[in-house]
Design a protein around this motif. Structure first.
Motif, PDB file in Angstrom:
ATOM      1  N   GLY A   1       0.823  -1.210   0.000  1.00  0.00           N
ATOM      2  CA  GLY A   1       0.000   0.000   0.000  1.00  0.00           C
ATOM      3  C   GLY A   1       0.855   1.257   0.000  1.00  0.00           C
ATOM      4  N   LEU A   2       1.872   1.255   0.829  1.00  0.00           N
ATOM      5  CA  LEU A   2       2.792   2.396   0.876  1.00  0.00           C
ATOM      6  C   LEU A   2       3.557   2.548  -0.435  1.00  0.00           C
ATOM      7  CD1 LEU A   2       4.186   1.881   4.490  1.00  0.00           C
ATOM      8  CD2 LEU A   2       2.567   3.653   3.726  1.00  0.00           C
ATOM      9  N   LEU A   3       3.948   1.407  -1.014  1.00  0.00           N
ATOM     10  CA  LEU A   3       4.659   1.437  -2.290  1.00  0.00           C
ATOM     11  C   LEU A   3       3.779   2.044  -3.377  1.00  0.00           C
ATOM     12  CD1 LEU A   3       7.094   0.673  -4.068  1.00  0.00           C
ATOM     13  CD2 LEU A   3       6.046  -1.592  -4.358  1.00  0.00           C
ATOM     14  N   THR A   4       2.522   1.654  -3.402  1.00  0.00           N
ATOM     15  CA  THR A   4       1.590   2.187  -4.398  1.00  0.00           C
ATOM     16  C   THR A   4       1.502   3.709  -4.285  1.00  0.00           C
ATOM     17  OG1 THR A   4       0.318   0.142  -4.392  1.00  0.00           O
ATOM     18  CG2 THR A   4      -0.800   2.098  -5.216  1.00  0.00           C
ATOM     19  N   GLU A   5       1.395   4.194  -3.066  1.00  0.00           N
ATOM     20  CA  GLU A   5       1.349   5.648  -2.844  1.00  0.00           C
ATOM     21  C   GLU A   5       2.639   6.306  -3.303  1.00  0.00           C
ATOM     22  OE1 GLU A   5       0.454   6.482   1.243  1.00  0.00           O
ATOM     23  OE2 GLU A   5      -1.344   5.214   1.201  1.00  0.00           O
ATOM     24  N   ARG A   6       3.735   5.714  -2.911  1.00  0.00           N
ATOM     25  CA  ARG A   6       5.049   6.287  -3.246  1.00  0.00           C
ATOM     26  C   ARG A   6       5.286   6.309  -4.763  1.00  0.00           C
ATOM     27  NH1 ARG A   6       9.339   8.217  -1.001  1.00  0.00           N
ATOM     28  NH2 ARG A   6      11.421   7.552  -1.511  1.00  0.00           N
ATOM     29  N   LEU A   7       4.764   5.302  -5.458  1.00  0.00           N
ATOM     30  CA  LEU A   7       4.929   5.224  -6.909  1.00  0.00           C
ATOM     31  C   LEU A   7       3.946   6.130  -7.650  1.00  0.00           C
ATOM     32  CD1 LEU A   7       5.483   1.383  -7.347  1.00  0.00           C
ATOM     33  CD2 LEU A   7       7.206   3.199  -7.441  1.00  0.00           C
ATOM     34  N   ARG A   8       3.015   6.685  -6.894  1.00  0.00           N
ATOM     35  CA  ARG A   8       2.017   7.608  -7.447  1.00  0.00           C
ATOM     36  C   ARG A   8       1.185   6.959  -8.565  1.00  0.00           C
ATOM     37  NH1 ARG A   8       6.626  11.150  -6.966  1.00  0.00           N
ATOM     38  NH2 ARG A   8       6.379  12.427  -5.110  1.00  0.00           N
ATOM     39  N   ILE A   9       0.776   5.734  -8.307  1.00  0.00           N
ATOM     40  CA  ILE A   9      -0.110   5.032  -9.235  1.00  0.00           C
ATOM     41  C   ILE A   9      -1.536   5.243  -8.724  1.00  0.00           C
ATOM     42  CG2 ILE A   9      -0.751   2.784 -10.197  1.00  0.00           C
ATOM     43  CD1 ILE A   9       2.155   1.902  -9.717  1.00  0.00           C
ATOM     44  N   PRO A  10      -2.449   5.726  -9.575  1.00  0.00           N
ATOM     45  CA  PRO A  10      -3.824   5.952  -9.133  1.00  0.00           C
ATOM     46  C   PRO A  10      -4.426   4.677  -8.531  1.00  0.00           C
ATOM     47  CG  PRO A  10      -3.473   6.875 -11.322  1.00  0.00           C
ATOM     48  CD  PRO A  10      -2.243   6.077 -10.977  1.00  0.00           C
ATOM     49  N   ALA A  11      -5.222   4.856  -7.481  1.00  0.00           N
ATOM     50  CA  ALA A  11      -5.754   3.726  -6.708  1.00  0.00           C
ATOM     51  C   ALA A  11      -6.501   2.713  -7.567  1.00  0.00           C
ATOM     52  CB  ALA A  11      -6.663   4.243  -5.599  1.00  0.00           C
ATOM     53  N   ASP A  12      -7.337   3.167  -8.493  1.00  0.00           N
ATOM     54  CA  ASP A  12      -8.101   2.225  -9.304  1.00  0.00           C
ATOM     55  C   ASP A  12      -7.192   1.409 -10.221  1.00  0.00           C
ATOM     56  OD1 ASP A  12      -7.591   4.612 -10.714  1.00  0.00           O
ATOM     57  OD2 ASP A  12      -9.355   4.371 -12.001  1.00  0.00           O
ATOM     58  N   GLU A  13      -6.192   2.050 -10.776  1.00  0.00           N
ATOM     59  CA  GLU A  13      -5.238   1.338 -11.625  1.00  0.00           C
ATOM     60  C   GLU A  13      -4.378   0.383 -10.788  1.00  0.00           C
ATOM     61  OE1 GLU A  13      -1.624   2.170 -14.798  1.00  0.00           O
ATOM     62  OE2 GLU A  13      -2.581   3.873 -13.818  1.00  0.00           O
ATOM     63  N   ALA A  14      -3.947   0.840  -9.628  1.00  0.00           N
ATOM     64  CA  ALA A  14      -3.130   0.003  -8.740  1.00  0.00           C
ATOM     65  C   ALA A  14      -3.899  -1.243  -8.331  1.00  0.00           C
ATOM     66  CB  ALA A  14      -2.700   0.790  -7.515  1.00  0.00           C
ATOM     67  N   LYS A  15      -5.181  -1.082  -8.050  1.00  0.00           N
ATOM     68  CA  LYS A  15      -6.008  -2.221  -7.652  1.00  0.00           C
ATOM     69  C   LYS A  15      -6.008  -3.290  -8.753  1.00  0.00           C
ATOM     70  CE  LYS A  15     -10.530  -3.488  -5.979  1.00  0.00           C
ATOM     71  NZ  LYS A  15     -11.855  -3.560  -6.460  1.00  0.00           N
ATOM     72  N   GLU A  16      -6.170  -2.880  -9.992  1.00  0.00           N
ATOM     73  CA  GLU A  16      -6.156  -3.821 -11.116  1.00  0.00           C
ATOM     74  C   GLU A  16      -4.793  -4.494 -11.261  1.00  0.00           C
ATOM     75  OE1 GLU A  16      -7.554  -2.183 -14.813  1.00  0.00           O
ATOM     76  OE2 GLU A  16      -9.237  -1.175 -13.829  1.00  0.00           O
ATOM     77  N   LEU A  17      -3.727  -3.716 -11.133  1.00  0.00           N
ATOM     78  CA  LEU A  17      -2.373  -4.274 -11.249  1.00  0.00           C
ATOM     79  C   LEU A  17      -2.111  -5.290 -10.150  1.00  0.00           C
ATOM     80  CD1 LEU A  17      -0.393  -0.990 -12.036  1.00  0.00           C
ATOM     81  CD2 LEU A  17      -0.757  -2.916 -13.612  1.00  0.00           C
ATOM     82  N   VAL A  18      -2.502  -4.948  -8.926  1.00  0.00           N
ATOM     83  CA  VAL A  18      -2.279  -5.838  -7.783  1.00  0.00           C
ATOM     84  C   VAL A  18      -3.085  -7.124  -7.947  1.00  0.00           C
ATOM     85  CG1 VAL A  18      -2.680  -6.097  -5.303  1.00  0.00           C
ATOM     86  CG2 VAL A  18      -1.579  -4.019  -6.180  1.00  0.00           C
ATOM     87  N   GLU A  19      -4.343  -6.999  -8.336  1.00  0.00           N
ATOM     88  CA  GLU A  19      -5.180  -8.192  -8.510  1.00  0.00           C
ATOM     89  C   GLU A  19      -4.606  -9.120  -9.580  1.00  0.00           C
ATOM     90  OE1 GLU A  19      -9.098  -6.638  -9.250  1.00  0.00           O
ATOM     91  OE2 GLU A  19      -9.466  -6.254  -7.120  1.00  0.00           O
ATOM     92  N   ALA A  20      -4.167  -8.557 -10.695  1.00  0.00           N
ATOM     93  CA  ALA A  20      -3.579  -9.374 -11.763  1.00  0.00           C
ATOM     94  C   ALA A  20      -2.296 -10.057 -11.286  1.00  0.00           C
ATOM     95  CB  ALA A  20      -3.294  -8.508 -12.987  1.00  0.00           C
ATOM     96  N   ALA A  21      -1.469  -9.324 -10.548  1.00  0.00           N
ATOM     97  CA  ALA A  21      -0.219  -9.895 -10.039  1.00  0.00           C
ATOM     98  C   ALA A  21      -0.490 -10.970  -8.987  1.00  0.00           C
ATOM     99  CB  ALA A  21       0.667  -8.793  -9.470  1.00  0.00           C
TER     100      ALA A  21
END
Length: 127
Positions: free
Chosen positions: A96-116
């Motif tokens: 979660g902290l990494l996602t914030e730090r990478l500045r990836i929008p939450a909706d896009e990050a959610k899709e990336l995380v789910e796929a991974a």
């Protein structure tokens, strides 16, 4: 070694240390990425040495990562958190902290995380 490769590997070292230790499986993933990036010799040794000491997200050199690199890093990080068979609470928090730090929008990050996560769970079934 190119700057973005070094930044990616150093970032994954911080992820590997999320639960306070680097397991054999996490070391193997780092070694596989060194091989995939064709990093050898002194460059590979410098990453291995870097990985011996606990690292944090504040050490991620964001300026060396493109938008595409950041998304790839997040997916690699998710897979790395599953290498030992389960994702710990510390690892979930770090993602979660990494996602914030990478500045990836939450909706896009959610899709990336789910796929991974799906990919990581499939890989676990193969072992």
């Amino acid at each position: 070694m190119q700057d973005h490769q070094e930044a990616m590997l150093k970032s994954l070292v911080a992820v590997a240390w999320a639960d306070g230790r680097v397991d054999d499986g996490e070391s193997e993933v780092l070694e596989a990425l060194l091989a995939a990036f064709e990093i050898e010799g002194a460059d590979a040794d410098s990453i291995r040495e870097y990985a011996k000491t606990q690292r944090g997200l504040e050490e991620i050199p964001l300026t060396d990562l493109s938008a595409s690199d950041r998304r790839q890093l997040l997916q690699h990080a998710v897979i790395l958190t599953y290498v030992d068979g389960e994702q710990s609470e510390e690892e979930r928090t770090l993602l979660g902290l990494l996602t914030e730090r990478l500045r990836i929008p939450a909706d896009e990050a959610k899709e990336l995380v789910e796929a991974a996560e799906k990919r990581a769970k499939r890989l676990l079934e193969l072992t």
